[in-house]
Design a protein around this motif. Structure first.
Motif, mmCIF file in Angstrom:
data_model
loop_
_atom_site.group_PDB
_atom_site.id
_atom_site.type_symbol
_atom_site.label_atom_id
_atom_site.label_comp_id
_atom_site.label_asym_id
_atom_site.label_seq_id
_atom_site.Cartn_x
_atom_site.Cartn_y
_atom_site.Cartn_z
ATOM 1 N N VAL A 135 31.978 16.525 30.812
ATOM 2 C CA VAL A 135 31.531 15.984 29.368
ATOM 3 C C VAL A 135 32.767 16.280 28.579
ATOM 4 O O VAL A 135 33.344 17.278 28.500
ATOM 5 N N ARG A 188 33.935 16.157 24.938
ATOM 6 C CA ARG A 188 33.543 16.722 23.517
ATOM 7 C C ARG A 188 34.260 15.702 22.454
ATOM 8 O O ARG A 188 35.436 15.452 22.771
ATOM 9 N N ASN A 193 29.255 19.286 33.366
ATOM 10 C CA ASN A 193 28.146 18.415 33.520
ATOM 11 C C ASN A 193 26.723 19.093 33.794
ATOM 12 O O ASN A 193 25.831 18.413 33.763
ATOM 13 N N GLN A 207 28.140 8.826 29.332
ATOM 14 C CA GLN A 207 28.718 9.055 28.265
ATOM 15 C C GLN A 207 29.399 7.738 28.222
ATOM 16 O O GLN A 207 30.505 7.316 29.119
ATOM 17 N N ARG A 208 29.743 7.176 27.027
ATOM 18 C CA ARG A 208 30.748 6.132 26.468
ATOM 19 C C ARG A 208 31.319 6.450 25.343
ATOM 20 O O ARG A 208 30.729 6.501 24.237
ATOM 21 N N ASN A 260 31.874 8.780 22.167
ATOM 22 C CA ASN A 260 31.168 9.911 21.718
ATOM 23 C C ASN A 260 29.493 9.547 21.844
ATOM 24 O O ASN A 260 28.546 9.823 21.013
ATOM 25 N N GLU A 261 29.367 8.347 22.504
ATOM 26 C CA GLU A 261 27.823 8.092 22.620
ATOM 27 C C GLU A 261 27.310 8.377 24.028
ATOM 28 O O GLU A 261 27.976 8.258 25.031
ATOM 29 N N PHE A 262 26.039 8.900 23.948
ATOM 30 C CA PHE A 262 25.434 9.438 25.284
ATOM 31 C C PHE A 262 24.025 8.667 25.377
ATOM 32 O O PHE A 262 23.222 8.795 24.442
ATOM 33 N N ILE A 313 28.301 13.107 17.645
ATOM 34 C CA ILE A 313 27.867 12.028 18.895
ATOM 35 C C ILE A 313 26.644 11.273 18.405
ATOM 36 O O ILE A 313 26.141 11.558 17.511
ATOM 37 N N ARG A 369 30.612 9.654 33.272
ATOM 38 C CA ARG A 369 31.393 9.320 31.874
ATOM 39 C C ARG A 369 32.206 8.158 32.188
ATOM 40 O O ARG A 369 33.200 7.989 32.988
#
Length: 112
Positions: A16, A18, A26, A52-53, A55-57, A87, A110
């Motif tokens: 992940v 940040r 993960n 995850q794309r 800062n979008e989850f 996020i 990710r």
């Protein structure tokens, strides 16, 4: 005498990222759903996957019998605390979670 490992090469795509550029395991998602279950929502989510794309989850969730808005609130608090306040979180509710072409069920991806 043991040698000091200076760098580990591996699959950063499974980590992940940040917003500050640091990485987290993960496994934080395993802890998230375990804490949710231990907090009285054992039957709230049957299956899950996180994508995850940037800062979008996106949480792909298969709802269980105990699912409620409180589950989403808990996910958001957990993510803001562990990953960061900047996020964005989206939800996709599904009847099943799609496996990879290899047949594996990956719980976190990710994308670059």
């Amino acid at each position: 005498k043991l040698r000091l490992i200076s760098k580990i090469d591996g699959r950063l795509g499974d980590m992940v990222r940040r917003p500050d550029g640091n990485f987290l395991s993960n496994h934080i998602f395993t802890y998230l759903f375990k804490e949710l279950a231990d907090g009285g929502y054992r039957q709230a989510v049957k299956k899950w996957k996180v994508i995850q794309r940037g800062n979008e989850f996106t949480f792909q969730l298969v709802k269980g019998e105990e699912f409620s808005r409180e589950v989403l609130d808990y996910i958001e608090r957990f993510m803001n605390n562990k990953v960061g306040m900047t996020i964005s979180i989206k939800y996709e509710f599904r009847s099943h979670i799609t496996r990879e072409s290899s047949g594996k069920l990956r719980y976190f991806i990710r994308e670059k």
